[in-house]
Design a protein around this motif. Sequence first.
Motif, PDB file in Angstrom:
ATOM      1  N   THR A 383       0.819  -1.211   0.000  1.00  0.00           N
ATOM      2  CA  THR A 383       0.000   0.000   0.000  1.00  0.00           C
ATOM      3  C   THR A 383       0.854   1.263   0.000  1.00  0.00           C
ATOM      4  OG1 THR A 383      -1.768  -1.160   1.171  1.00  0.00           O
ATOM      5  CG2 THR A 383      -1.837   1.253   1.201  1.00  0.00           C
ATOM      6  N   CYS A 384       1.743   1.393   0.991  1.00  0.00           N
ATOM      7  CA  CYS A 384       2.557   2.598   1.101  1.00  0.00           C
ATOM      8  C   CYS A 384       3.973   2.427   0.586  1.00  0.00           C
ATOM      9  CB  CYS A 384       2.600   3.075   2.556  1.00  0.00           C
ATOM     10  SG  CYS A 384       3.457   1.912   3.657  1.00  0.00           S
ATOM     11  N   ARG A 385       4.353   1.193   0.214  1.00  0.00           N
ATOM     12  CA  ARG A 385       5.660   0.877  -0.342  1.00  0.00           C
ATOM     13  C   ARG A 385       6.800   1.140   0.627  1.00  0.00           C
ATOM     14  NH1 ARG A 385       5.186  -2.638  -3.543  1.00  0.00           N
ATOM     15  NH2 ARG A 385       7.265  -2.172  -4.362  1.00  0.00           N
ATOM     16  N   ARG A 386       6.540   1.150   1.933  1.00  0.00           N
ATOM     17  CA  ARG A 386       7.582   1.312   2.937  1.00  0.00           C
ATOM     18  C   ARG A 386       7.947  -0.042   3.532  1.00  0.00           C
ATOM     19  NH1 ARG A 386       7.253   6.734   6.591  1.00  0.00           N
ATOM     20  NH2 ARG A 386       7.215   8.265   4.883  1.00  0.00           N
ATOM     21  N   ASN A 390       3.593  -4.848   6.803  1.00  0.00           N
ATOM     22  CA  ASN A 390       2.854  -5.318   5.641  1.00  0.00           C
ATOM     23  C   ASN A 390       1.519  -4.607   5.559  1.00  0.00           C
ATOM     24  OD1 ASN A 390       1.366  -6.502   7.671  1.00  0.00           O
ATOM     25  ND2 ASN A 390       2.268  -8.551   7.365  1.00  0.00           N
ATOM     26  N   ARG A 391       0.672  -5.080   4.629  1.00  0.00           N
ATOM     27  CA  ARG A 391      -0.588  -4.384   4.382  1.00  0.00           C
ATOM     28  C   ARG A 391      -1.533  -4.477   5.563  1.00  0.00           C
ATOM     29  NH1 ARG A 391      -4.040  -4.363  -1.124  1.00  0.00           N
ATOM     30  NH2 ARG A 391      -5.947  -3.405  -0.312  1.00  0.00           N
ATOM     31  N   VAL A 396      -1.554   3.534   6.736  1.00  0.00           N
ATOM     32  CA  VAL A 396      -2.272   4.150   5.617  1.00  0.00           C
ATOM     33  C   VAL A 396      -3.468   3.294   5.232  1.00  0.00           C
ATOM     34  CG1 VAL A 396      -2.059   4.921   3.219  1.00  0.00           C
ATOM     35  CG2 VAL A 396      -0.162   5.263   4.822  1.00  0.00           C
ATOM     36  N   GLN A 397      -3.285   1.986   5.242  1.00  0.00           N
ATOM     37  CA  GLN A 397      -4.385   1.094   4.912  1.00  0.00           C
ATOM     38  C   GLN A 397      -5.509   1.217   5.937  1.00  0.00           C
ATOM     39  OE1 GLN A 397      -4.718  -0.617   2.210  1.00  0.00           O
ATOM     40  NE2 GLN A 397      -6.638  -1.633   2.773  1.00  0.00           N
ATOM     41  N   GLU A 426       4.405   7.414  -1.383  1.00  0.00           N
ATOM     42  CA  GLU A 426       5.650   6.967  -1.964  1.00  0.00           C
ATOM     43  C   GLU A 426       6.775   7.111  -0.953  1.00  0.00           C
ATOM     44  OE1 GLU A 426       3.879   5.746  -5.271  1.00  0.00           O
ATOM     45  OE2 GLU A 426       5.996   5.570  -4.787  1.00  0.00           O
ATOM     46  N   ASP A 427       7.752   6.254  -1.028  1.00  0.00           N
ATOM     47  CA  ASP A 427       8.866   6.266  -0.087  1.00  0.00           C
ATOM     48  C   ASP A 427       9.754   7.449  -0.377  1.00  0.00           C
ATOM     49  OD1 ASP A 427      11.409   3.798   0.806  1.00  0.00           O
ATOM     50  OD2 ASP A 427      10.717   5.669   1.757  1.00  0.00           O
TER      51      ASP A 427
END
Length: 435
Positions: A383-386, A390-391, A396-397, A426-427
């Motif tokens: 989701t946040c690519r960090r 995990n999701r 953010v999720q 985005e990271d």
Amino acid sequence: MKGKAPKFVITDGDRAMRNAIRIVFPNATHRLCAWHLIRNATSNVGKHGFSAQFTKCMLGDYEIGEFKRKWENMIYQFDVQEHMWVIEMYEKRSIWPIAYIRGKFFAGLRTTSRCEGFHSQLKKFVNYKNNLTEFIHHLNRCLNYVRQREIEADFACVNGDQPLETSYRELENSASAIFTCDVFFIFRRILTKAAKLKVVGSKTSFSCTIYPVRKNVFSEQEWFVSFEPRSSHFKCCCRRMESYGIPCDHIVAVMVYLDFNEVHKSLVLFRWTKKAKEEFWKCHPKKEKFLESLVGARHAALLKACDDMCSVASLSVFGYYDTINKVLGQTEFLKARNKSTETCDIEVDVQEGPVLRDPLRAWTKGCTSTAVGKGKGKRRCTTCRRQGHNRSTCPVQKRIVENRASSSRYPDIGMSECNYDGESMEDDGSDNEFS
């Protein structure tokens, strides 16, 4: 192989192997594996009954003209005149049907099952987890097992006589004394078939005599066997002798017709005889002692012989003392001779050089050049690519789920009022968590 190139090669039809064989072994006869051809016929054409007819055309003992006639009847029967695989196989007809490769020695092999069988046997001893040292050790164990089986088969051929079953006892007894057990069983079946054939006449020429052979007097199918009295050389039009190294039933029928009491030497291929290995040991006398299976077979044979000797010698006092003195004397003599021959063994030159070590472990599939030498990277959130979560644990999720729940309760509030920006997910390289 001491510079000897193979005379025939059987492959599964791989194009790279076919080109390599043509370059490296230009004089070798290349043949396609019958099992792979039948499987390809089933998968490519897929019509009921086609594989059976294709197998008859491939393995049938036909002349070239008869093969072409049967091939045309088959393709019209199944309506595959325009099928690309059928057209391609007919263009390669010189390397797969019996009609085109008759007279070329293949020792009865028509598939790659012999090689596949050894691979399956080797898998019982080695696996992918073995390093180089373990692989060599287990490979030697496998070779010793194979050699042990071979020694047992040789012992069974040399000792004991096979029972005679046909009415041609003298001819069958001659074959049992010459051929190995497996080849003799094949010859006995051929001798049984030859008893059902009939020589219908003869025609004498300047150099040879030709004998027509039929199944009966009224049969239309006929084979011709030529016999040269000067050289005692037989030759049949079916050319099975040249293909398998074993006389065909037509030649055997002529031998019976001419009252032969033994198999003629011109019909005996040396590789099928019991003495085939004598030439090898004459050329390689020092290799004999390195075979552990051979030593074990000799030990078992000596134990059997000594057991019989002890049973007879123990019946009397004189036999006991005479035998034990001879055994002890022979033992001391053999020990002294073995010590004298130890200095004449093969010397291995140890040369200085790089040490052979186990190869580096690497993935056989899916390994890219950039991943070699690097550790496994951490997974990112979808989701946040960090990294680091995990999701299911992503903050953010959680906000997205909460905003969707609130929008369902209050439809007037749009997603634009929610604190959700695609660019902020985005990271950016910072270590701060979302507030």
